[in-house]
Design a protein around this motif. Sequence first.
Motif, short mmCIF file in Angstrom:
data_model
loop_
_atom_site.label_atom_id
_atom_site.label_comp_id
_atom_site.label_asym_id
_atom_site.label_seq_id
_atom_site.Cartn_x
_atom_site.Cartn_y
_atom_site.Cartn_z
N SER A 68 -4.96 2.03 1.36
CA SER A 68 -4.79 2.40 -0.04
C SER A 68 -3.93 1.37 -0.76
CB SER A 68 -4.10 3.77 -0.14
OG SER A 68 -2.77 3.68 0.35
N THR A 69 -3.94 1.42 -2.07
CA THR A 69 -3.08 0.53 -2.85
C THR A 69 -1.63 0.73 -2.47
OG1 THR A 69 -4.65 0.44 -4.68
CG2 THR A 69 -2.37 -0.10 -5.18
N ASP A 70 -1.20 1.98 -2.33
CA ASP A 70 0.18 2.27 -1.93
C ASP A 70 0.52 1.62 -0.60
OD1 ASP A 70 0.63 3.75 -4.21
OD2 ASP A 70 0.43 5.70 -3.23
N ALA A 71 -0.41 1.70 0.36
CA ALA A 71 -0.16 1.14 1.69
C ALA A 71 -0.08 -0.38 1.64
CB ALA A 71 -1.25 1.59 2.65
N ILE A 72 -0.89 -1.00 0.81
CA ILE A 72 -0.87 -2.46 0.68
C ILE A 72 0.46 -2.91 0.07
CG2 ILE A 72 -1.94 -4.44 -0.46
CD1 ILE A 72 -4.60 -2.79 -0.31
N VAL A 73 0.91 -2.18 -0.95
CA VAL A 73 2.21 -2.50 -1.57
C VAL A 73 3.33 -2.31 -0.56
CG1 VAL A 73 3.85 -1.82 -3.37
CG2 VAL A 73 1.40 -1.94 -3.89
N ALA A 74 3.26 -1.25 0.22
CA ALA A 74 4.29 -0.99 1.23
C ALA A 74 4.32 -2.10 2.28
CB ALA A 74 4.06 0.36 1.89
N ALA A 75 3.14 -2.59 2.66
CA ALA A 75 3.08 -3.67 3.64
C ALA A 75 3.75 -4.93 3.09
CB ALA A 75 1.63 -3.97 4.00
N ALA A 76 3.48 -5.25 1.83
CA ALA A 76 4.11 -6.41 1.21
C ALA A 76 5.63 -6.24 1.15
CB ALA A 76 3.55 -6.63 -0.19
N GLY A 77 6.09 -5.00 1.08
CA GLY A 77 7.52 -4.73 1.04
C GLY A 77 8.25 -5.06 2.34
N ARG A 78 7.50 -5.30 3.40
CA ARG A 78 8.12 -5.65 4.68
C ARG A 78 8.33 -7.16 4.82
NH1 ARG A 78 4.15 -1.93 6.55
NH2 ARG A 78 2.98 -3.56 7.63
N LEU A 79 7.80 -7.93 3.88
CA LEU A 79 7.92 -9.38 3.97
C LEU A 79 9.37 -9.83 3.81
CD1 LEU A 79 4.92 -10.48 1.72
CD2 LEU A 79 5.14 -10.96 4.18
N THR A 80 9.76 -10.82 4.60
CA THR A 80 11.06 -11.46 4.44
C THR A 80 10.85 -12.95 4.23
OG1 THR A 80 11.30 -11.75 6.84
CG2 THR A 80 12.20 -9.73 5.87
N ASN A 81 11.92 -13.66 3.92
CA ASN A 81 11.83 -15.08 3.59
C ASN A 81 11.03 -15.87 4.62
OD1 ASN A 81 12.44 -17.54 2.24
ND2 ASN A 81 14.12 -17.89 3.69
N GLY A 82 10.05 -16.62 4.13
CA GLY A 82 9.24 -17.48 4.98
C GLY A 82 8.01 -16.83 5.56
N GLN A 83 7.91 -15.50 5.44
CA GLN A 83 6.81 -14.80 6.08
C GLN A 83 5.54 -14.80 5.24
OE1 GLN A 83 8.28 -10.88 7.31
NE2 GLN A 83 8.76 -11.73 9.32
N ILE A 84 4.43 -14.43 5.92
CA ILE A 84 3.09 -14.49 5.34
C ILE A 84 2.41 -13.15 5.52
CG2 ILE A 84 0.81 -15.55 5.63
CD1 ILE A 84 2.40 -18.07 6.67
N ILE A 85 1.70 -12.71 4.47
CA ILE A 85 0.94 -11.46 4.54
C ILE A 85 -0.55 -11.74 4.48
CG2 ILE A 85 1.12 -11.07 2.03
CD1 ILE A 85 1.15 -8.03 2.67
N LEU A 86 -1.31 -11.01 5.28
CA LEU A 86 -2.77 -11.08 5.28
C LEU A 86 -3.34 -10.08 4.29
CD1 LEU A 86 -5.55 -11.85 6.60
CD2 LEU A 86 -5.16 -9.93 8.16
N MET A 87 -4.09 -10.59 3.32
CA MET A 87 -4.87 -9.75 2.41
C MET A 87 -6.24 -10.38 2.28
SD MET A 87 -2.00 -8.66 -0.47
CE MET A 87 -1.32 -10.33 -0.68
N HIS A 88 -7.11 -9.74 1.51
CA HIS A 88 -8.48 -10.24 1.38
C HIS A 88 -8.93 -10.30 -0.06
CE1 HIS A 88 -8.19 -9.23 5.63
NE2 HIS A 88 -9.21 -10.04 5.83
N ASP A 89 -9.91 -11.16 -0.29
CA ASP A 89 -10.42 -11.42 -1.63
C ASP A 89 -11.18 -10.25 -2.23
OD1 ASP A 89 -11.65 -13.81 -3.59
OD2 ASP A 89 -13.17 -12.34 -3.03
N TRP A 90 -11.80 -9.43 -1.39
CA TRP A 90 -12.81 -8.50 -1.88
C TRP A 90 -12.39 -7.04 -2.13
CZ3 TRP A 90 -13.48 -4.89 1.99
CH2 TRP A 90 -13.14 -5.29 3.30
N PRO A 91 -11.33 -6.48 -1.53
CA PRO A 91 -11.05 -5.06 -1.75
C PRO A 91 -10.47 -4.77 -3.15
CG PRO A 91 -10.11 -5.80 0.33
CD PRO A 91 -10.44 -7.02 -0.47
N ALA A 92 -11.00 -3.79 -3.81
CA ALA A 92 -10.49 -3.39 -5.14
C ALA A 92 -9.04 -2.92 -5.04
CB ALA A 92 -11.36 -2.28 -5.73
N ASN A 93 -8.67 -2.25 -3.95
CA ASN A 93 -7.30 -1.77 -3.80
C ASN A 93 -6.30 -2.92 -3.74
OD1 ASN A 93 -8.11 0.88 -3.80
ND2 ASN A 93 -7.98 1.17 -1.59
N THR A 94 -6.73 -4.06 -3.23
CA THR A 94 -5.85 -5.22 -3.15
C THR A 94 -5.55 -5.76 -4.54
OG1 THR A 94 -6.72 -5.77 -0.98
CG2 THR A 94 -5.57 -7.52 -2.14
#
Length: 229
Positions: free
Chosen positions: A171-197
Amino acid sequence: MSRRRGLLSRPLTSALTAVALAATGTLALHAAPARAASCYGYVGLTFDDGPSGNTTALLNALGQNGLRATMFNEGRYAAAYPAQVRAEVAAGMWVGDHSYTHPHLTRLGQAQIDSEISRTQQAIAAAGGGTPRLFRPPYGETNATLKAVEAKYGLREIIWDVDSQDWNGASTDAIVAAAGRLTNGQIILMHDWPANTVAAVPRIAQQLASRGLCAGMISPQTGRAVAPA
């Protein structure tokens, strides 16, 4: 790390649709309502599997929120939708190699791996995306044979620190929460095609700004997120 993110069930959007979207989309790279006043760290936002008919919407969302990202494009889509590759560059994004057909590269021989990478390098360059210096292996799967081919083309292998699970229907909420775990220098995997992204982008921008983090480039030297050059 093997996982599927709906690519095979996603029909190819027609080239005419993609070009029309690129022509009508309004990029707003200079609008940055959520940009941090000071950058105390940088994170790498990455989007796999493009370009597609969804690329314009994604670029608009990123631009309107003052974010830059690395787009790991598949060679077959770069060849089919060159206008979208040019749009990525025009929007200030960095373009990386994500293989030509998204196979399990660790199951292939060296010549097949070489073909997957070299054709993508050529397709992206021909589309106006420059010559990629970053490579993301499909499914995050790698081995010594793949690394040898990457080295041949001067590519830095980029995996990820945080998986948004957008490929798995997050879900959009889950994607936002995942990004909230990022710290300096880190990288998050997302995709071009999901509307929720796409829907998550404004909230990711606000969240990063609240923590003093900015969207950075991925260094070909270290493979970590750093301040844009």
